[in-house]
Design a protein around this motif. Structure first.
Motif, PDB file in Angstrom:
ATOM      1  N   ALA A  77      39.648  48.841  -5.604  1.00  0.00           N
ATOM      2  CA  ALA A  77      41.001  48.404  -5.968  1.00  0.00           C
ATOM      3  C   ALA A  77      41.097  46.878  -5.995  1.00  0.00           C
ATOM      4  O   ALA A  77      41.736  46.305  -6.881  1.00  0.00           O
ATOM      5  N   VAL A  78      40.457  46.226  -5.041  1.00  0.00           N
ATOM      6  CA  VAL A  78      40.473  44.758  -5.013  1.00  0.00           C
ATOM      7  C   VAL A  78      39.690  44.191  -6.191  1.00  0.00           C
ATOM      8  O   VAL A  78      40.086  43.185  -6.797  1.00  0.00           O
ATOM      9  N   VAL A  79      38.561  44.850  -6.538  1.00  0.00           N
ATOM     10  CA  VAL A  79      37.777  44.411  -7.701  1.00  0.00           C
ATOM     11  C   VAL A  79      38.597  44.559  -8.978  1.00  0.00           C
ATOM     12  O   VAL A  79      38.608  43.666  -9.837  1.00  0.00           O
ATOM     13  N   LEU A  80      39.297  45.685  -9.114  1.00  0.00           N
ATOM     14  CA  LEU A  80      40.141  45.902 -10.294  1.00  0.00           C
ATOM     15  C   LEU A  80      41.229  44.842 -10.389  1.00  0.00           C
ATOM     16  O   LEU A  80      41.522  44.326 -11.479  1.00  0.00           O
ATOM     17  N   PHE A  81      41.823  44.497  -9.258  1.00  0.00           N
ATOM     18  CA  PHE A  81      42.858  43.457  -9.252  1.00  0.00           C
ATOM     19  C   PHE A  81      42.280  42.120  -9.689  1.00  0.00           C
ATOM     20  O   PHE A  81      42.867  41.424 -10.540  1.00  0.00           O
ATOM     21  N   SER A  82      41.153  41.723  -9.117  1.00  0.00           N
ATOM     22  CA  SER A  82      40.579  40.408  -9.420  1.00  0.00           C
ATOM     23  C   SER A  82      40.158  40.298 -10.875  1.00  0.00           C
ATOM     24  O   SER A  82      40.405  39.266 -11.525  1.00  0.00           O
ATOM     25  N   VAL A  83      39.548  41.347 -11.427  1.00  0.00           N
ATOM     26  CA  VAL A  83      39.119  41.304 -12.830  1.00  0.00           C
ATOM     27  C   VAL A  83      40.332  41.283 -13.757  1.00  0.00           C
ATOM     28  O   VAL A  83      40.402  40.483 -14.698  1.00  0.00           O
ATOM     29  N   GLY A  84      41.302  42.155 -13.504  1.00  0.00           N
ATOM     30  CA  GLY A  84      42.482  42.214 -14.360  1.00  0.00           C
ATOM     31  C   GLY A  84      43.297  40.941 -14.331  1.00  0.00           C
ATOM     32  O   GLY A  84      43.727  40.431 -15.385  1.00  0.00           O
ATOM     33  N   MET A  85      43.509  40.367 -13.161  1.00  0.00           N
ATOM     34  CA  MET A  85      44.294  39.144 -13.063  1.00  0.00           C
ATOM     35  C   MET A  85      43.537  37.950 -13.640  1.00  0.00           C
ATOM     36  O   MET A  85      44.155  37.003 -14.148  1.00  0.00           O
ATOM     37  N   TYR A 219      62.067  19.963 -24.828  1.00  0.00           N
ATOM     38  CA  TYR A 219      62.404  20.437 -23.482  1.00  0.00           C
ATOM     39  C   TYR A 219      62.092  21.919 -23.327  1.00  0.00           C
ATOM     40  O   TYR A 219      61.561  22.349 -22.297  1.00  0.00           O
ATOM     41  N   GLY A 220      62.420  22.710 -24.350  1.00  0.00           N
ATOM     42  CA  GLY A 220      62.130  24.138 -24.278  1.00  0.00           C
ATOM     43  C   GLY A 220      60.644  24.425 -24.192  1.00  0.00           C
ATOM     44  O   GLY A 220      60.208  25.283 -23.416  1.00  0.00           O
ATOM     45  N   ILE A 221      59.852  23.700 -24.979  1.00  0.00           N
ATOM     46  CA  ILE A 221      58.402  23.905 -24.937  1.00  0.00           C
ATOM     47  C   ILE A 221      57.845  23.461 -23.593  1.00  0.00           C
ATOM     48  O   ILE A 221      56.975  24.136 -23.014  1.00  0.00           O
ATOM     49  N   SER A 222      58.323  22.341 -23.054  1.00  0.00           N
ATOM     50  CA  SER A 222      57.850  21.890 -21.740  1.00  0.00           C
ATOM     51  C   SER A 222      58.209  22.897 -20.653  1.00  0.00           C
ATOM     52  O   SER A 222      57.398  23.176 -19.756  1.00  0.00           O
ATOM     53  N   LEU A 223      59.409  23.458 -20.736  1.00  0.00           N
ATOM     54  CA  LEU A 223      59.814  24.471 -19.763  1.00  0.00           C
ATOM     55  C   LEU A 223      58.948  25.714 -19.869  1.00  0.00           C
ATOM     56  O   LEU A 223      58.542  26.294 -18.850  1.00  0.00           O
ATOM     57  N   MET A 224      58.641  26.123 -21.096  1.00  0.00           N
ATOM     58  CA  MET A 224      57.803  27.301 -21.287  1.00  0.00           C
ATOM     59  C   MET A 224      56.394  27.069 -20.758  1.00  0.00           C
ATOM     60  O   MET A 224      55.820  27.924 -20.069  1.00  0.00           O
ATOM     61  N   ILE A 225      55.832  25.897 -21.058  1.00  0.00           N
ATOM     62  CA  ILE A 225      54.483  25.591 -20.571  1.00  0.00           C
ATOM     63  C   ILE A 225      54.472  25.508 -19.052  1.00  0.00           C
ATOM     64  O   ILE A 225      53.542  26.000 -18.392  1.00  0.00           O
ATOM     65  N   GLY A 226      55.499  24.893 -18.463  1.00  0.00           N
ATOM     66  CA  GLY A 226      55.574  24.825 -17.004  1.00  0.00           C
ATOM     67  C   GLY A 226      55.633  26.201 -16.369  1.00  0.00           C
ATOM     68  O   GLY A 226      54.997  26.454 -15.337  1.00  0.00           O
ATOM     69  N   THR A 227      56.408  27.109 -16.994  1.00  0.00           N
ATOM     70  CA  THR A 227      56.482  28.475 -16.470  1.00  0.00           C
ATOM     71  C   THR A 227      55.142  29.176 -16.562  1.00  0.00           C
ATOM     72  O   THR A 227      54.713  29.854 -15.606  1.00  0.00           O
ATOM     73  N   LEU A 228      54.459  29.018 -17.690  1.00  0.00           N
ATOM     74  CA  LEU A 228      53.151  29.649 -17.858  1.00  0.00           C
ATOM     75  C   LEU A 228      52.131  29.097 -16.866  1.00  0.00           C
ATOM     76  O   LEU A 228      51.333  29.847 -16.293  1.00  0.00           O
ATOM     77  N   VAL A 229      52.160  27.787 -16.649  1.00  0.00           N
ATOM     78  CA  VAL A 229      51.221  27.173 -15.704  1.00  0.00           C
ATOM     79  C   VAL A 229      51.497  27.648 -14.275  1.00  0.00           C
ATOM     80  O   VAL A 229      50.576  27.913 -13.499  1.00  0.00           O
ATOM     81  N   ALA A 230      52.784  27.776 -13.909  1.00  0.00           N
ATOM     82  CA  ALA A 230      53.132  28.256 -12.573  1.00  0.00           C
ATOM     83  C   ALA A 230      52.667  29.693 -12.364  1.00  0.00           C
ATOM     84  O   ALA A 230      52.110  30.044 -11.308  1.00  0.00           O
ATOM     85  N   LEU A 231      52.875  30.544 -13.368  1.00  0.00           N
ATOM     86  CA  LEU A 231      52.403  31.923 -13.269  1.00  0.00           C
ATOM     87  C   LEU A 231      50.887  31.979 -13.170  1.00  0.00           C
ATOM     88  O   LEU A 231      50.324  32.741 -12.380  1.00  0.00           O
ATOM     89  N   GLN A 232      50.223  31.156 -13.973  1.00  0.00           N
ATOM     90  CA  GLN A 232      48.764  31.134 -13.938  1.00  0.00           C
ATOM     91  C   GLN A 232      48.260  30.683 -12.575  1.00  0.00           C
ATOM     92  O   GLN A 232      47.281  31.230 -12.051  1.00  0.00           O
ATOM     93  N   ALA A 233      48.910  29.687 -11.984  1.00  0.00           N
ATOM     94  CA  ALA A 233      48.496  29.220 -10.656  1.00  0.00           C
ATOM     95  C   ALA A 233      48.662  30.316  -9.612  1.00  0.00           C
ATOM     96  O   ALA A 233      47.795  30.520  -8.754  1.00  0.00           O
ATOM     97  N   LEU A 234      49.788  31.052  -9.686  1.00  0.00           N
ATOM     98  CA  LEU A 234      50.010  32.151  -8.744  1.00  0.00           C
ATOM     99  C   LEU A 234      48.958  33.237  -8.913  1.00  0.00           C
ATOM    100  O   LEU A 234      48.416  33.755  -7.919  1.00  0.00           O
ATOM    101  N   TRP A 235      48.638  33.571 -10.151  1.00  0.00           N
ATOM    102  CA  TRP A 235      47.626  34.599 -10.392  1.00  0.00           C
ATOM    103  C   TRP A 235      46.247  34.131  -9.947  1.00  0.00           C
ATOM    104  O   TRP A 235      45.462  34.928  -9.409  1.00  0.00           O
ATOM    105  N   ASP A 236      45.942  32.851 -10.145  1.00  0.00           N
ATOM    106  CA  ASP A 236      44.641  32.323  -9.702  1.00  0.00           C
ATOM    107  C   ASP A 236      44.527  32.347  -8.180  1.00  0.00           C
ATOM    108  O   ASP A 236      43.441  32.600  -7.636  1.00  0.00           O
ATOM    109  N   ILE A 237      45.632  32.086  -7.489  1.00  0.00           N
ATOM    110  CA  ILE A 237      45.611  32.176  -6.028  1.00  0.00           C
ATOM    111  C   ILE A 237      45.320  33.610  -5.595  1.00  0.00           C
ATOM    112  O   ILE A 237      44.532  33.848  -4.668  1.00  0.00           O
ATOM    113  N   GLY A 238      45.942  34.570  -6.272  1.00  0.00           N
ATOM    114  CA  GLY A 238      45.665  35.965  -5.961  1.00  0.00           C
ATOM    115  C   GLY A 238      44.214  36.340  -6.207  1.00  0.00           C
ATOM    116  O   GLY A 238      43.606  37.059  -5.396  1.00  0.00           O
ATOM    117  N   VAL A 239      43.638  35.837  -7.298  1.00  0.00           N
ATOM    118  CA  VAL A 239      42.227  36.117  -7.588  1.00  0.00           C
ATOM    119  C   VAL A 239      41.327  35.492  -6.525  1.00  0.00           C
ATOM    120  O   VAL A 239      40.360  36.109  -6.062  1.00  0.00           O
TER     121      VAL A 239
END
Length: 277
Positions: A77-85, A219-239
């Motif tokens: 289950a942990v392997v599946l999580f790490s690969v998928g994320m 501003y909208g594009i910067s906000l979108m990129i910031g949101t994507l980067v924050a999500l990516q950072a959270l997912w990388d921490i989980g991995v």
């Protein structure tokens, strides 16, 4: 199987729960957006919504697997999580780059769309209503040269009130030109009395609307990129935490050897010594 550090385990479970909550919220927002655009018959954006459905549902399921794998110490289950994320994080990185590169293209599309309305005195009713709403909402007038883009027919949405004059840049139109106020009403013909002379004390917004629209896009594009980067950072921490747990699972625990002896216990010898004394 090695023993998992309790701090790493709790941190990993917390990140998985946080990912699950965020995925659930994003899934709800996507459902709402899908219903809105479907009602508005914006069919061309549906493929993008389908990708969001898959991504958000997948991360939600992976977070559940992550919590299960950490609590039950299930390696698969942990392997599946790490690969998928990891794959999901890579997808977010690609989308962030595409979004950043799309900024000049979006600005050019906005420029072409609104400059096609020029001259504003000859724009159709649909474009005029859109521009009236933009001017009212963002406190601007015209597109490029301010109120001068309207010629002699300045709409009410350009007028700067006394309250607005303290917070926004307002200007008085020149005295050499006969300015009139145009009251937009699709039910009235051009021959109807829906124009009035502009009072010399009336002010109009100085800033044109097109630069404001560009800044909103940025501003909208910067906000979108910031949101994507924050999500990516959270997912990388989980991995990273998942990989740490996997390493701890593979680590062998050193068990001290058990030595058996035929000699009597030491307390017997002590007892025998005490009896002899």
């Amino acid at each position: 199987m090695g023993r998992i550090n309790i701090c790493v385990k709790r941190a990993f479970i917390f990140v998985c729960v946080l990912i699950g909550i965020i995925s659930t919220l994003l899934l709800a927002i996507t459902l709402f957006g899908h219903g809105y655009f479907h009602k508005s018959e914006e069919i061309e954006i549906l493929p993008g919504i389908a990708i969001l459905y898959v991504l958000e549902a997948a991360t939600l399921v992976l977070s559940i697997f992550g919590v299960y794998g950490a609590r039950k110490e299930k390696k698969w289950a942990v392997v599946l999580f790490s690969v998928g994320m990891s794959l999901a994080s890579l997808y977010l990185f690609v989308e962030s780059v595409k979004t950043y590169q799309a900024k000049p293209e979006m600005e050019e599309l906005i420029r072409e769309k609104h400059l096609a309305m020029m001259p504003l005195s000859g724009a159709n009713q649909t474009d005029l209503e859109e521009l009236y709403n933009i001017q009212t909402k963002f406190k601007c007038c015209g597109l490029v040269q301010g109120y001068q883009d309207w010629g002699t027919d300045i709409p009410l949405s350009c007028l700067c009130s006394d309250e607005d004059s303290t917070n926004f840049k307002c200007v008085a139109p020149g005295n050499n030109t006969r300015f009139v106020i145009h009251y937009p009403n699709s039910d009235m013909s051009e021959d109807d009395d829906h124009k009035g002379l502009m009072d010399e004390h009336m002010l109009v917004y100085k800033e044109p609307c097109l630069p404001i629209l560009f800044s909103l896009v940025g501003y909208g594009i910067s906000l979108m990129i910031g949101t994507l980067v924050a999500l990516q950072a959270l997912w990388d921490i989980g991995v990273a935490l998942a990989i740490t747990i996997l390493c701890q699972m593979r680590r062998k625990v050193d068990v001290p050897p058990v030595i058996f002896t035929s000699q009597p216990p030491q307390y017997r010898e002590l007892c025998d010594t005490a009896e002899s004394v």
